[in-house]
Design a protein around this motif. Structure first.
Motif, mmCIF file in Angstrom:
data_model
loop_
_atom_site.group_PDB
_atom_site.id
_atom_site.type_symbol
_atom_site.label_atom_id
_atom_site.label_comp_id
_atom_site.label_asym_id
_atom_site.label_seq_id
_atom_site.Cartn_x
_atom_site.Cartn_y
_atom_site.Cartn_z
ATOM 1 N N ILE A 1 -2.976 7.262 6.108
ATOM 2 C CA ILE A 1 -1.970 6.532 6.296
ATOM 3 C C ILE A 1 -0.820 7.586 5.017
ATOM 4 O O ILE A 1 0.256 7.917 6.270
ATOM 5 C CB ILE A 1 -1.534 5.259 5.543
ATOM 6 N N GLU A 2 -1.060 8.153 4.378
ATOM 7 C CA GLU A 2 -0.381 9.478 3.591
ATOM 8 C C GLU A 2 0.169 10.157 3.884
ATOM 9 O O GLU A 2 1.016 10.329 4.288
ATOM 10 C CB GLU A 2 -0.297 9.200 1.775
ATOM 11 N N ILE B 1 1.196 -1.394 -0.056
ATOM 12 C CA ILE B 1 -0.333 -0.103 0.123
ATOM 13 C C ILE B 1 0.560 1.397 -0.277
ATOM 14 O O ILE B 1 0.383 2.498 0.335
ATOM 15 C CB ILE B 1 -0.956 0.021 0.649
ATOM 16 N N LEU B 2 2.004 1.563 0.509
ATOM 17 C CA LEU B 2 2.697 2.847 0.372
ATOM 18 C C LEU B 2 4.424 1.968 -0.443
ATOM 19 O O LEU B 2 4.603 0.847 -0.784
ATOM 20 C CB LEU B 2 3.565 2.341 1.359
ATOM 21 N N VAL C 1 -10.554 1.271 1.049
ATOM 22 C CA VAL C 1 -9.560 1.210 0.583
ATOM 23 C C VAL C 1 -8.332 2.458 1.027
ATOM 24 O O VAL C 1 -7.659 2.984 1.680
ATOM 25 C CB VAL C 1 -8.870 0.173 0.193
ATOM 26 N N TYR C 2 -8.628 3.355 -0.145
ATOM 27 C CA TYR C 2 -8.343 4.137 -0.531
ATOM 28 C C TYR C 2 -8.734 4.984 0.039
ATOM 29 O O TYR C 2 -7.716 6.277 0.623
ATOM 30 C CB TYR C 2 -9.969 5.056 -1.504
ATOM 31 N N LYS D 1 -8.509 4.721 4.139
ATOM 32 C CA LYS D 1 -7.537 4.675 4.686
ATOM 33 C C LYS D 1 -5.778 4.852 3.931
ATOM 34 O O LYS D 1 -5.330 5.274 4.964
ATOM 35 C CB LYS D 1 -7.501 2.929 4.649
ATOM 36 N N LYS D 2 -6.184 4.646 2.848
ATOM 37 C CA LYS D 2 -4.429 4.379 2.445
ATOM 38 C C LYS D 2 -4.318 5.953 2.280
ATOM 39 O O LYS D 2 -3.525 7.044 2.502
ATOM 40 C CB LYS D 2 -4.854 4.497 1.053
#
Length: 209
Positions: free
Chosen positions: A186-187, A96-97, A179-180, A182-183
């Protein structure tokens, strides 16, 4: 298109119940050579593969992680249990990163806790993080069931032959949006951490002048 979504969600929940992680006590207490590292990771994380031919970890990956300062260099071509712990973190983050984001996250961890003599070493960090796993799995299952029922209530007026597919499409959209978002979160957190690290580095340089 006929898809039995009830069976599908049951299968997903069953798979989630089997989610596990590599426990620190399962990691060898001896240093490993490259081939032994890749074999260990392959055996321990095989259940997370989407396709049988997928590779969990390769020599090229490990070398690239070292080149990008994600992983400290091995000692005499051998990797310690702390190397393995970092590789496990990298394995999950890389889905994811970006490499830069992973470097921002793991850099301070490696600097402070890799080969630490204190009780708060890399194993302690790993244990603390993954101790939350069981509770999170149960919460995830509950959330998936809610989203499944939400999706099942959509497209009731659609043509019968399309209804199952459109309901499945709704379910996938709900999961994808989750997911989008949360991503994105996180970013944003990683960016803030990077800014803080840069500020500390700048202050440190000025204090040395």
């Amino acid at each position: 298109m006929t898809i039995n979504t009830q069976d599908m969600i049951g299968s997903i929940l069953e798979s989630i119940s089997r989610i596990d992680y590599i426990k620190p006590e399962d990691i060898p207490n001896i240093n490993l050579y490259m081939d032994q590292v890749t074999t260990f990771m392959e055996e321990q994380l095989a259940s997370s593969k989407r396709y049988p031919e997928d590779k969990i970890l390769t020599k090229t990956m490990i070398n690239n992680y070292a080149k990008n300062n994600l992983l400290p260099s091995p000692e005499k071509k051998r990797y310690s249990r702390e190397h393995l712990l970092l590789l496990i973190f990298i394995y999950y983050f890389k889905n994811i990163l970006s490499i830069n984001d992973i470097q921002t996250l793991l850099g301070p961890i490696t600097e402070k806790y890799f080969r630490s003599d204190s009780d708060m070493d890399l194993t302690a960090v790993y244990n603390e993080v993954f101790s939350m796993e069981k509770d999170q799995v149960e919460l995830l299952k509950e959330d998936l069931v809610k989203r499944y029922h939400t999706a099942e209530a959509t497209f009731e007026s659609a043509p019968e032959e399309d209804r199952r597919f459109l309901k499945l499409f709704s379910f996938i959209c709900l999961l994808s949006f989750d997911v989008y978002t949360k991503k994105m979160l996180i970013e944003q957190l990683v960016d803030e951490l990077r800014d803080e690290n840069n500020e500390e580095f700048t202050k440190s340089k000025k204090s040395k002048k």
